[in-house]
Design a protein around this motif. Sequence first.
Motif, PDB file in Angstrom:
ATOM      1  N   LEU A 196      20.290  54.805  75.511  1.00 48.99           N
ATOM      2  CA  LEU A 196      20.345  56.278  75.735  1.00 48.99           C
ATOM      3  C   LEU A 196      21.303  56.876  74.881  1.00 48.99           C
ATOM      4  O   LEU A 196      22.196  56.490  74.412  1.00 48.99           O
ATOM      5  CB  LEU A 196      20.634  56.468  77.169  1.00 48.99           C
ATOM      6  CG  LEU A 196      19.505  55.867  78.101  1.00 48.99           C
ATOM      7  CD1 LEU A 196      19.924  56.207  79.692  1.00 48.99           C
ATOM      8  CD2 LEU A 196      18.091  56.230  78.022  1.00 48.99           C
ATOM      9  N   LEU A 197      20.714  58.349  74.559  1.00 49.93           N
ATOM     10  CA  LEU A 197      21.764  58.987  73.755  1.00 49.93           C
ATOM     11  C   LEU A 197      21.639  60.493  74.555  1.00 49.93           C
ATOM     12  O   LEU A 197      20.648  60.776  75.052  1.00 49.93           O
ATOM     13  CB  LEU A 197      21.133  59.282  72.470  1.00 49.93           C
ATOM     14  CG  LEU A 197      21.750  60.040  71.402  1.00 49.93           C
ATOM     15  CD1 LEU A 197      23.032  59.609  70.777  1.00 49.93           C
ATOM     16  CD2 LEU A 197      20.801  60.568  70.482  1.00 49.93           C
ATOM     17  N   VAL A 198      22.921  60.909  74.682  1.00 52.72           N
ATOM     18  CA  VAL A 198      22.873  62.332  75.478  1.00 52.72           C
ATOM     19  C   VAL A 198      23.402  63.533  74.593  1.00 52.72           C
ATOM     20  O   VAL A 198      24.253  63.329  73.851  1.00 52.72           O
ATOM     21  CB  VAL A 198      23.891  62.281  76.604  1.00 52.72           C
ATOM     22  CG1 VAL A 198      23.127  61.430  78.004  1.00 52.72           C
ATOM     23  CG2 VAL A 198      25.269  61.701  76.461  1.00 52.72           C
ATOM     24  N   ARG A 234      25.247  66.935  74.398  1.00 50.94           N
ATOM     25  CA  ARG A 234      26.154  67.248  75.450  1.00 50.94           C
ATOM     26  C   ARG A 234      26.504  68.837  74.969  1.00 50.94           C
ATOM     27  O   ARG A 234      26.523  69.339  73.708  1.00 50.94           O
ATOM     28  CB  ARG A 234      27.663  66.653  75.311  1.00 50.94           C
ATOM     29  CG  ARG A 234      27.353  65.324  76.049  1.00 50.94           C
ATOM     30  CD  ARG A 234      28.856  64.608  76.168  1.00 50.94           C
ATOM     31  NE  ARG A 234      28.966  63.500  76.803  1.00 50.94           N
ATOM     32  CZ  ARG A 234      28.879  63.114  78.053  1.00 50.94           C
ATOM     33  NH1 ARG A 234      29.093  63.976  78.908  1.00 50.94           N
ATOM     34  NH2 ARG A 234      28.841  61.937  78.572  1.00 50.94           N
ATOM     35  N   SER A 284      27.531  64.795  70.771  1.00 52.46           N
ATOM     36  CA  SER A 284      26.510  63.602  71.434  1.00 52.46           C
ATOM     37  C   SER A 284      27.562  62.470  71.404  1.00 52.46           C
ATOM     38  O   SER A 284      27.976  62.054  70.771  1.00 52.46           O
ATOM     39  CB  SER A 284      25.439  63.549  70.390  1.00 52.46           C
ATOM     40  OG  SER A 284      24.562  64.621  70.259  1.00 52.46           O
ATOM     41  N   LYS A 297      15.787  58.843  75.079  1.00 55.30           N
ATOM     42  CA  LYS A 297      15.681  57.059  74.824  1.00 55.30           C
ATOM     43  C   LYS A 297      15.578  56.981  73.346  1.00 55.30           C
ATOM     44  O   LYS A 297      14.633  57.560  72.632  1.00 55.30           O
ATOM     45  CB  LYS A 297      14.521  56.530  75.614  1.00 55.30           C
ATOM     46  CG  LYS A 297      14.636  56.673  76.982  1.00 55.30           C
ATOM     47  CD  LYS A 297      13.421  55.982  77.550  1.00 55.30           C
ATOM     48  CE  LYS A 297      13.069  56.008  79.076  1.00 55.30           C
ATOM     49  NZ  LYS A 297      11.911  55.724  79.703  1.00 55.30           N
ATOM     50  N   VAL A 317      26.195  67.402  80.135  1.00 55.47           N
ATOM     51  CA  VAL A 317      24.791  66.624  79.589  1.00 55.47           C
ATOM     52  C   VAL A 317      23.703  67.667  79.885  1.00 55.47           C
ATOM     53  O   VAL A 317      23.360  68.007  80.721  1.00 55.47           O
ATOM     54  CB  VAL A 317      24.592  65.218  80.463  1.00 55.47           C
ATOM     55  CG1 VAL A 317      23.405  64.568  79.479  1.00 55.47           C
ATOM     56  CG2 VAL A 317      25.706  64.349  80.289  1.00 55.47           C
ATOM     57  N   LYS A 362      25.057  55.774  74.123  1.00 59.43           N
ATOM     58  CA  LYS A 362      25.402  54.694  74.901  1.00 59.43           C
ATOM     59  C   LYS A 362      24.443  53.294  74.507  1.00 59.43           C
ATOM     60  O   LYS A 362      23.137  53.380  74.996  1.00 59.43           O
ATOM     61  CB  LYS A 362      24.843  55.086  76.301  1.00 59.43           C
ATOM     62  CG  LYS A 362      25.869  56.045  77.086  1.00 59.43           C
ATOM     63  CD  LYS A 362      25.397  56.269  78.395  1.00 59.43           C
ATOM     64  CE  LYS A 362      26.147  57.623  79.016  1.00 59.43           C
ATOM     65  NZ  LYS A 362      25.786  57.914  80.183  1.00 59.43           N
ATOM     66  N   THR A 402      18.803  63.792  77.874  1.00 58.54           N
ATOM     67  CA  THR A 402      19.082  62.291  77.506  1.00 58.54           C
ATOM     68  C   THR A 402      17.684  62.085  76.946  1.00 58.54           C
ATOM     69  O   THR A 402      16.475  62.394  77.296  1.00 58.54           O
ATOM     70  CB  THR A 402      19.136  61.581  78.833  1.00 58.54           C
ATOM     71  OG1 THR A 402      20.085  62.326  79.698  1.00 58.54           O
ATOM     72  CG2 THR A 402      19.214  60.094  78.419  1.00 58.54           C
ATOM     73  N   ASP A 460      14.154  61.757  77.621  1.00 60.72           N
ATOM     74  CA  ASP A 460      13.873  60.985  78.950  1.00 60.72           C
ATOM     75  C   ASP A 460      14.119  62.006  80.135  1.00 60.72           C
ATOM     76  O   ASP A 460      13.398  61.827  80.902  1.00 60.72           O
ATOM     77  CB  ASP A 460      15.117  59.940  78.990  1.00 60.72           C
ATOM     78  CG  ASP A 460      15.132  59.324  80.192  1.00 60.72           C
ATOM     79  OD1 ASP A 460      14.131  58.484  80.660  1.00 60.72           O
ATOM     80  OD2 ASP A 460      16.068  59.192  81.063  1.00 60.72           O
ATOM     81  N   ARG A 461      15.122  62.897  79.811  1.00 61.22           N
ATOM     82  CA  ARG A 461      15.276  63.753  80.879  1.00 61.22           C
ATOM     83  C   ARG A 461      16.015  64.880  80.425  1.00 61.22           C
ATOM     84  O   ARG A 461      16.991  65.235  79.738  1.00 61.22           O
ATOM     85  CB  ARG A 461      16.344  63.125  81.830  1.00 61.22           C
ATOM     86  CG  ARG A 461      16.743  63.974  82.963  1.00 61.22           C
ATOM     87  CD  ARG A 461      17.593  63.011  84.228  1.00 61.22           C
ATOM     88  NE  ARG A 461      17.829  64.133  85.200  1.00 61.22           N
ATOM     89  CZ  ARG A 461      18.781  63.982  86.068  1.00 61.22           C
ATOM     90  NH1 ARG A 461      19.834  63.006  85.872  1.00 61.22           N
ATOM     91  NH2 ARG A 461      19.297  64.837  86.963  1.00 61.22           N
ATOM     92  N   HIS A 516      18.470  67.835  81.828  1.00 62.75           N
ATOM     93  CA  HIS A 516      19.506  68.271  82.909  1.00 62.75           C
ATOM     94  C   HIS A 516      19.408  69.475  83.690  1.00 62.75           C
ATOM     95  O   HIS A 516      19.918  69.732  84.770  1.00 62.75           O
ATOM     96  CB  HIS A 516      20.645  67.639  82.539  1.00 62.75           C
ATOM     97  CG  HIS A 516      20.647  66.134  82.515  1.00 62.75           C
ATOM     98  ND1 HIS A 516      20.809  64.971  83.068  1.00 62.75           N
ATOM     99  CD2 HIS A 516      20.350  65.398  81.052  1.00 62.75           C
ATOM    100  CE1 HIS A 516      20.691  64.047  82.809  1.00 62.75           C
ATOM    101  NE2 HIS A 516      20.299  64.164  81.290  1.00 62.75           N
TER     102      HIS A 516
END
Length: 167
Positions: free
Chosen positions: A94-96, A98, A86, A163, A158, A89, A161, A143-144, A146
């Motif tokens: 935001l955190l993604v 992976r 992970s 928040k 990714v 950012k 995502t 948030d999303r 992918h």
Amino acid sequence: MNHIFELEGVDYQLWLSRCQQGYRLHLGDEILVPLDFTHQGDGSGLLTIADSSEPVRFAIDGDTIHLHIRGRTRVLRYRDPLLAHSLVKKDAGLLVARAPMPGVVVKTSVLPGDQISAGSALMVIESMKLESVIRAPQDGVVDRIHLSEGESFKHGAVLVTIKEEGH
């Protein structure tokens, strides 16, 4: 699957494979040596590396392992390999999450807008016929997403995502 241990501020990516002598220890792409461990109970055991055996004492406290070998104590911290991929950012809040390996999405467990806690299951992935759960590394809001169920992805892709709360 690789396992990540931190020793004195340095991360080491290790994994074990079976061999006739027990296991082989791999560090990155390098095969180090055959090794075996015989647990003798009450936090002690016998560690055999190549043809040399050493008595060891250990204590496990959550993700921290205190290991005493050859008259010296070392502190190892286990880092979950799925969470280690992970990336935060901080400026964008935001955190993604992976992909720790290439694979396919088997099941999505959350939807955009869902409030999640650290450790919550985000999705199940399959790689080399092995299913793994991708978990949230911290609290937040989805948030999303992918990728959809059935979609394949490459290492490092990714997946979700998140928040950070308050953003």
